[in-house]
Design an enzyme around this catalytic site. Structure first.
Site, PDB file in Angstrom:
ATOM      1  N   ILE A  59      47.055   9.298  77.815  1.00  0.00           N
ATOM      2  CA  ILE A  59      47.856  10.543  78.239  1.00  0.00           C
ATOM      3  C   ILE A  59      47.802  11.654  77.160  1.00  0.00           C
ATOM      4  O   ILE A  59      48.002  11.182  75.752  1.00  0.00           O
ATOM      5  CB  ILE A  59      49.371   9.993  78.632  1.00  0.00           C
ATOM      6  CG1 ILE A  59      50.248  11.136  78.790  1.00  0.00           C
ATOM      7  CG2 ILE A  59      50.214   9.276  77.115  1.00  0.00           C
ATOM      8  CD1 ILE A  59      51.764  10.894  79.498  1.00  0.00           C
ATOM      9  N   SER A  60      47.547  12.563  77.604  1.00  0.00           N
ATOM     10  CA  SER A  60      47.402  13.860  76.386  1.00  0.00           C
ATOM     11  C   SER A  60      48.567  14.099  75.540  1.00  0.00           C
ATOM     12  O   SER A  60      49.828  13.792  76.042  1.00  0.00           O
ATOM     13  CB  SER A  60      47.192  15.160  77.118  1.00  0.00           C
ATOM     14  OG  SER A  60      45.769  14.976  77.588  1.00  0.00           O
ATOM     15  N   ALA A  61      48.430  14.372  74.396  1.00  0.00           N
ATOM     16  CA  ALA A  61      49.570  14.863  73.514  1.00  0.00           C
ATOM     17  C   ALA A  61      50.284  16.016  74.123  1.00  0.00           C
ATOM     18  O   ALA A  61      49.853  16.778  74.944  1.00  0.00           O
ATOM     19  CB  ALA A  61      49.340  15.256  72.022  1.00  0.00           C
TER      20      ALA A  61
END
Length: 216
Positions: A59-61
């Site tokens: 999951i992206s930052a």
């Protein structure tokens, strides 16, 4: 949801100049990020860092979700194509911004992730998001054209198949490269394709017919 932690992150992004769109700020404060990650990582849900969601994906930052949404200049009612559903978190943020009159089509190549994301989005009431399991590098001509397109995986270049599905005047954001990657903003403007480099990034590889052919 630890709202104070997310408020602090959003405030920091605004102060750093990464976040200018108030609709993006509101969406980040609304979507419960902890719902999209494994239970054992809930303590890190509101830390601005990528997190492992299994199958070699992340999951992206939070700051990267904000940067992409801001660059797309999302509007209420937009039809948006996402390549790389992952956990479904980024799609939920976009769905909040485009609203019930908008639509998010998101494509995930890994069946288990597509199924989990669809379940989470449905549980949270995101009826304006459609999850498709398939080859994202081909896009989805069935629902084209799109006002905005973005990719959450980095390919050797921006696939022409996706550019063709972008409306005139539309915007597309994609990471490009393998070990050295740049985030590219592409616009269809006055019959021309205009590209702008938004800076260095690090994403998982874009796998598929118009991406890389193997995991790296």
């Amino acid at each position: 949801m630890t709202i104070k932690k997310m408020e602090a992150i959003v405030k920091g992004l605004i102060n750093a100049g990464y976040l200018k769109n108030k609709m993006v700020s509101k969406a980040l404060l609304t979507v419960p990020r902890h719902e999209f990650i494994p239970a054992e990582l809930h303590d890190y849900a509101y830390v601005d860092t990528p997190l492992n969601i299994g199958h070699g994906q992340t999951i992206s930052a939070i700051h990267m979700v904000a940067i992409i949404c801001d660059a797309l200049d999302l509007k209420e009612g937009d039809k948006v194509l996402e390549i790389g559903t992952g956990s479904g978190y980024h799609a939920a943020v976009v769905a909040e911004i485009v609203g019930k009159n908008g639509q998010v089509i998101t494509i995930e190549r890994i069946p288990e992730l597509a199924e989990k994301a669809e379940s989470t989005l449905k549980k949270l009431g995101y009826t304006n998001v459609k999850v498709i399991c398939g080859n994202g590098t081909l896009g989805s001509s069935e629902f084209a054209p799109y006002d905005k397109i973005y990719l959450t995986a980095s390919g050797p270049d921006i696939p022409n198949s996706l550019i063709e599905q972008l409306k005139k005047g539309g915007k597309l954001v994609a990471p490009v490269g393998l070990y050295i990657q740049d985030l590219i903003l592409l616009e269809k403007k006055n019959g021309n394709i205009i590209k702008k480099n938004l800076g260095a990034v690090a994403f998982v590889p874009l796998i598929g017919k118009n991406g890389w052919h193997n995991e790296y």
